[in-house]
Design an enzyme around this catalytic site. Structure first.
Site, PDB file in Angstrom:
ATOM      1  NE  ARG A  22      -4.514  -2.522  -2.291  1.00 18.76           N
ATOM      2  CZ  ARG A  22      -3.476  -3.198  -1.798  1.00 18.76           C
ATOM      3  NH1 ARG A  22      -3.221  -3.185  -0.508  1.00 18.76           N
ATOM      4  NH2 ARG A  22      -2.686  -3.882  -2.593  1.00 18.76           N
ATOM      5  N   GLY A  40      -0.157  -6.442  -3.953  1.00 23.79           N
ATOM      6  CA  GLY A  40      -1.264  -7.304  -3.582  1.00 23.79           C
ATOM      7  C   GLY A  40      -2.235  -7.663  -4.682  1.00 23.79           C
ATOM      8  CG  ASP A  56      -1.312  -9.847  -1.005  1.00 23.24           C
ATOM      9  OD1 ASP A  56      -1.183  -8.618  -0.804  1.00 23.24           O
ATOM     10  OD2 ASP A  56      -0.395 -10.653  -0.812  1.00 23.24           O
ATOM     11  CB  THR A  82       3.830  -6.786   4.068  1.00 23.13           C
ATOM     12  OG1 THR A  82       2.994  -5.779   3.514  1.00 23.13           O
ATOM     13  CG2 THR A  82       2.981  -8.018   4.400  1.00 23.13           C
ATOM     14  CB  THR A  85       5.562  -9.419   1.368  1.00 21.63           C
ATOM     15  OG1 THR A  85       5.747  -8.000   1.228  1.00 21.63           O
ATOM     16  CG2 THR A  85       6.896 -10.120   1.111  1.00 21.63           C
ATOM     17  N   GLY A  86       4.116  -8.249  -1.361  1.00 18.73           N
ATOM     18  CA  GLY A  86       4.347  -7.707  -2.698  1.00 18.73           C
ATOM     19  C   GLY A  86       3.131  -6.928  -3.162  1.00 18.73           C
TER      20      GLY A  86
END
Ligand code: ASP
Length: 337
Positions: free
Chosen positions: A227, A253, A230, A199, A250-251
């Site tokens: 889906r 979500g 975030d 991301t 980033t991670g």
């Protein structure tokens, strides 16, 4: 002296000139966080990432120095990464379970608190540009799916085929993720392997004292159709407020939405007078770690302080501070310090 270090010296000496308006500018970008281990990276691959991150951060910084508004710099820096197959945004985006790309992006202006976002789009070449258009040319904040695509077309953004975003690397990652999901006998993986990261995001302080944040992603590999993560959710993956800071995340979500990560960092600064570093550390290394949500954030505050914090082994990142000093990092330590 390594090539990377030489490049940095040349770059540093070329940014000593003062900004057109004298006000200091700063930029931080990320290209995703995750299990990024030096042991599993070839020197060639590492160099490709460093070059791409440098190109993106320099693109944004150059614009900021020449007097461009923060949102232009954020979009331009992100577009460098959206067009690079290395990152999970635009070309190189991950595949959903059905083998398609559904892209999310958002942008927020800390001076006006105006924001724009698109979610689950398949035919928009540059989701971050579409997010900016939603912010500037529509009365809405978040447009999704077909409606977002038709809006983009209506303002002159030529639609593209979803296959434009295909890459072999991400396809292989999809096959691997599907195998894991099917072996575990679950539909669609909440649990992610190592196939997700990439991301992209950018946060800046521009010459007019405005903070701007933006994020763009293909989401998570093998995600269920429809889906939304975030990244297009204002307050979760992106937030900016001149009274505190600008954040791009980033991670995983789902955790970033539930813990409204980007807005929480800004709120801690605004209401508790926490420093940027303290606020970011508390949210990423305490709140998220306790929740078992992996990932990281980049942020800049109104004084030009910058942070890049992550609770994973690595996060692709680069920054140019108010003194014009550039740093690039992949693993815990910065590479070009
Ligand atoms: N946050 C993104 C999402 O959940 C993925 C990532 O940043 O790696 O969609």
């Amino acid at each position: 002296m390594s090539i990377i270090k030489k490049l940095s010296v040349v770059w540093l000496s070329s940014c000593m000139a003062l900004s057109a308006w004298g006000q200091e500018v700063a930029i931080v970008i990320h290209g995703g966080a995750g299990t990024i281990l030096q042991a599993s990276m070839t020197p060639e691959r590492e160099a490709e990432y460093v070059t791409a991150l440098q190109a993106a951060v320099q693109m944004g910084y150059g614009l900021l120095k020449s007097g461009a508004k923060g949102e232009e710099a954020v979009v331009a820096a992100i577009q460098v990464m959206e067009t690079s197959p290395l990152f999970n945004a635009g070309i190189g985006a991950v595949y959903n379970f059905e083998g398609q790309h559904e892209l999310d992006a958002s942008i927020m202006h800390g001076g006006t608190l105006n924001a724009g976002a698109v979610a689950g789009v398949k035919t928009i070449r540059s989701p971050i540009a579409a997010a900016l258009a939603v912010m500037e040319q529509s009365p809405h904040v978040l447009l999704s799916g077909k409606g977002a695509e038709e809006f983009a077309e209506s303002i002159g953004m030529e639609p593209v085929k979803n296959t434009l975003f295909n890459t072999e690397r991400r396809y292989k990652a999809l096959l691997k993720a599907k195998e894991r999901i099917l072996n575990a006998n679950i539909t669609y993986g909440g649990q992610q392997g190592n196939e997700r990261f990439g991301t992209v995001g950018a946060v800046v302080l521009d010459q007019y004292g405005n903070l701007v944040a933006g994020t763009s992603t293909g989401g998570m590999t093998a995600k269920r159709y429809g889906r939304i993560g975030d990244s297009p959710i204002i307050g979760a993956g992106t937030y900016a407020d001149n009274a505190s800071c600008a954040v791009s995340a980033t991670g995983h979500g789902e955790y970033f939405i539930r813990y409204h990560v980007a807005a929480d960092i800004c709120s801690r600064m605004k209401y508790r007078n926490d420093s940027l570093a303290d606020a970011a550390n508390a949210v990423v290394n305490d709140v998220l770690v306790k929740a078992e949500g992996d990932g990281g954030i980049i942020a800049v505050d109104a004084k030009g302080n910058i942070v890049a914090v992550f609770n994973t082994s690595g996060m692709y990142r680069a920054q140019i501070d108010t003194q014009g000093n550039m740093k690039v990092g992949i693993y815990e330590e910065w590479i070009t310090e």
